[in-house]
Design an enzyme around this catalytic site. Sequence first.
Site, PDB file in Angstrom:
ATOM      1  N   HIS A  62      29.176 -59.616   5.003  1.00  0.00           N
ATOM      2  CA  HIS A  62      29.212 -58.247   5.522  1.00  0.00           C
ATOM      3  C   HIS A  62      30.645 -57.731   5.452  1.00  0.00           C
ATOM      4  O   HIS A  62      31.571 -58.478   5.104  1.00  0.00           O
ATOM      5  CB  HIS A  62      28.653 -58.176   6.947  1.00  0.00           C
ATOM      6  CG  HIS A  62      29.455 -58.907   7.972  1.00  0.00           C
ATOM      7  ND1 HIS A  62      29.671 -60.273   7.939  1.00  0.00           N
ATOM      8  CD2 HIS A  62      30.117 -58.473   9.084  1.00  0.00           C
ATOM      9  CE1 HIS A  62      30.401 -60.637   8.972  1.00  0.00           C
ATOM     10  NE2 HIS A  62      30.696 -59.563   9.680  1.00  0.00           N
ATOM     11  N   HIS A  64      32.875 -56.574   7.710  1.00  0.00           N
ATOM     12  CA  HIS A  64      33.930 -56.706   8.703  1.00  0.00           C
ATOM     13  C   HIS A  64      35.100 -57.419   8.024  1.00  0.00           C
ATOM     14  O   HIS A  64      34.909 -58.380   7.262  1.00  0.00           O
ATOM     15  CB  HIS A  64      33.448 -57.487   9.921  1.00  0.00           C
ATOM     16  CG  HIS A  64      32.735 -56.624  10.922  1.00  0.00           C
ATOM     17  ND1 HIS A  64      31.753 -57.111  11.746  1.00  0.00           N
ATOM     18  CD2 HIS A  64      32.869 -55.297  11.224  1.00  0.00           C
ATOM     19  CE1 HIS A  64      31.308 -56.120  12.524  1.00  0.00           C
ATOM     20  NE2 HIS A  64      31.963 -55.022  12.217  1.00  0.00           N
ATOM     21  N   ASP A  66      37.365 -59.600   8.608  1.00  0.00           N
ATOM     22  CA  ASP A  66      37.625 -61.040   8.626  1.00  0.00           C
ATOM     23  C   ASP A  66      36.756 -61.813   7.639  1.00  0.00           C
ATOM     24  O   ASP A  66      36.904 -63.029   7.503  1.00  0.00           O
ATOM     25  CB  ASP A  66      37.468 -61.606  10.047  1.00  0.00           C
ATOM     26  CG  ASP A  66      36.116 -61.302  10.673  1.00  0.00           C
ATOM     27  OD1 ASP A  66      35.621 -60.175  10.518  1.00  0.00           O
ATOM     28  OD2 ASP A  66      35.554 -62.192  11.341  1.00  0.00           O
ATOM     29  N   HIS A  67      35.875 -61.102   6.932  1.00  0.00           N
ATOM     30  CA  HIS A  67      35.022 -61.768   5.952  1.00  0.00           C
ATOM     31  C   HIS A  67      35.313 -61.350   4.515  1.00  0.00           C
ATOM     32  O   HIS A  67      34.745 -61.930   3.591  1.00  0.00           O
ATOM     33  CB  HIS A  67      33.551 -61.519   6.284  1.00  0.00           C
ATOM     34  CG  HIS A  67      33.133 -62.182   7.556  1.00  0.00           C
ATOM     35  ND1 HIS A  67      32.488 -63.397   7.595  1.00  0.00           N
ATOM     36  CD2 HIS A  67      33.312 -61.811   8.846  1.00  0.00           C
ATOM     37  CE1 HIS A  67      32.281 -63.742   8.865  1.00  0.00           C
ATOM     38  NE2 HIS A  67      32.774 -62.795   9.634  1.00  0.00           N
ATOM     39  N   HIS A 142      23.543 -58.135  13.380  1.00  0.00           N
ATOM     40  CA  HIS A 142      24.947 -57.951  13.747  1.00  0.00           C
ATOM     41  C   HIS A 142      25.242 -56.456  13.836  1.00  0.00           C
ATOM     42  O   HIS A 142      24.386 -55.622  13.537  1.00  0.00           O
ATOM     43  CB  HIS A 142      25.833 -58.643  12.713  1.00  0.00           C
ATOM     44  CG  HIS A 142      27.260 -58.788  13.117  1.00  0.00           C
ATOM     45  ND1 HIS A 142      27.655 -59.233  14.357  1.00  0.00           N
ATOM     46  CD2 HIS A 142      28.421 -58.547  12.428  1.00  0.00           C
ATOM     47  CE1 HIS A 142      28.971 -59.260  14.416  1.00  0.00           C
ATOM     48  NE2 HIS A 142      29.456 -58.837  13.265  1.00  0.00           N
ATOM     49  N   ASP A 212      27.965 -64.016  10.873  1.00  0.00           N
ATOM     50  CA  ASP A 212      27.930 -63.313  12.161  1.00  0.00           C
ATOM     51  C   ASP A 212      26.522 -62.825  12.504  1.00  0.00           C
ATOM     52  O   ASP A 212      25.927 -62.051  11.751  1.00  0.00           O
ATOM     53  CB  ASP A 212      28.876 -62.112  12.123  1.00  0.00           C
ATOM     54  CG  ASP A 212      30.314 -62.523  11.886  1.00  0.00           C
ATOM     55  OD1 ASP A 212      30.534 -63.641  11.401  1.00  0.00           O
ATOM     56  OD2 ASP A 212      31.209 -61.718  12.175  1.00  0.00           O
ATOM     57  N   HIS A 270      33.222 -69.885  13.078  1.00  0.00           N
ATOM     58  CA  HIS A 270      33.519 -68.521  13.516  1.00  0.00           C
ATOM     59  C   HIS A 270      33.905 -68.501  14.997  1.00  0.00           C
ATOM     60  O   HIS A 270      33.340 -67.759  15.804  1.00  0.00           O
ATOM     61  CB  HIS A 270      32.339 -67.586  13.251  1.00  0.00           C
ATOM     62  CG  HIS A 270      32.717 -66.134  13.219  1.00  0.00           C
ATOM     63  ND1 HIS A 270      32.671 -65.336  14.334  1.00  0.00           N
ATOM     64  CD2 HIS A 270      33.162 -65.351  12.212  1.00  0.00           C
ATOM     65  CE1 HIS A 270      33.049 -64.105  14.012  1.00  0.00           C
ATOM     66  NE2 HIS A 270      33.355 -64.093  12.723  1.00  0.00           N
TER      67      HIS A 270
END
Length: 305
Positions: A62, A64, A66-67, A142, A212, A270
């Site tokens: 996805h 976000h 941090d990914h 999420h 997530d 995570h």
Amino acid sequence: MSFSITILGSSGALPAYGRFPSSQFIEIQNRYFLVDCGEGTQMQLRRYELNVHRINHIFISHLHGDHYLGLMGLLLTLHLQKRTTELHLYSHAGLDEIITVQLRHSKSVLNYSIIFHTLTKDKHEILFEDEHLQVESIPLTHKLTCSGFLFREKPKARRLNKNRLPDGLLLQQIAALKMGDDVIEEDGKVLYKNEDLTLTAKHSRSYAYCSDTAYEPKLIPLIKDVDLLYHEATFIEDDKLKAKETMHSTALEAAQIAQLAGVKKLALGHFSARYKDLIVIEEEAKTIFKNTVLATEGQNFSLEE
């Protein structure tokens, strides 16, 4: 043949205590994949001496940061190192725009082609397939549209029992034995029974990456009986309200999913930056699912046939 997962990053939204944002390097029968690409991914690939040029497929769960925030740097490194092989990127809608804008404003033209594959929201679908392997999406729950990924070997051929094979078998007869068929003469008579000349096929291995997600029982049928489940465990039960607010899971909830799905092993990742010592996360999950480990940087999981 190998089936291994190397953890490059295990942290949640913030890098903390030497933990990097989410990323994993997967090798399956000489096929190489990257799953998520948080900041520092290419540094971690170098640290663990993993050949980035072997990667032809990158799956982003996805959008976000941090990914995926390590992806642009990785793409440009591949360009500077003269990559020419096409690269396949799998993500939900928007990643193509993010990359195109950065290339345009930096006046960069890559030496290689990027093939974008857009995931379908809330759909379980086959993303990649060849003669040995299949990669499927796993719809997750999420704040942003998010998918996990299931890597599954296809059923393998039966093994020939070399100690019992008669002389003079034709190639097509040997192929029939590997497919599980008997050796049959032209008149339909069974010349050799398959079970007399073969051994059972080796185990087809499977790995599920559940990025997530809030606690989501709907994913259980999709990951049932997998050899290894990676499931986020951002919080512990003491912080369950925070988990609900951010649509993440607790370690206990991850363990419940593993138990209900009947997986062989659970790897947790995570982790929130609020936890310096991760033992509390591991111990909480083990109250429900004993075969639980922490998926921390540098750890390699090798699945046996």
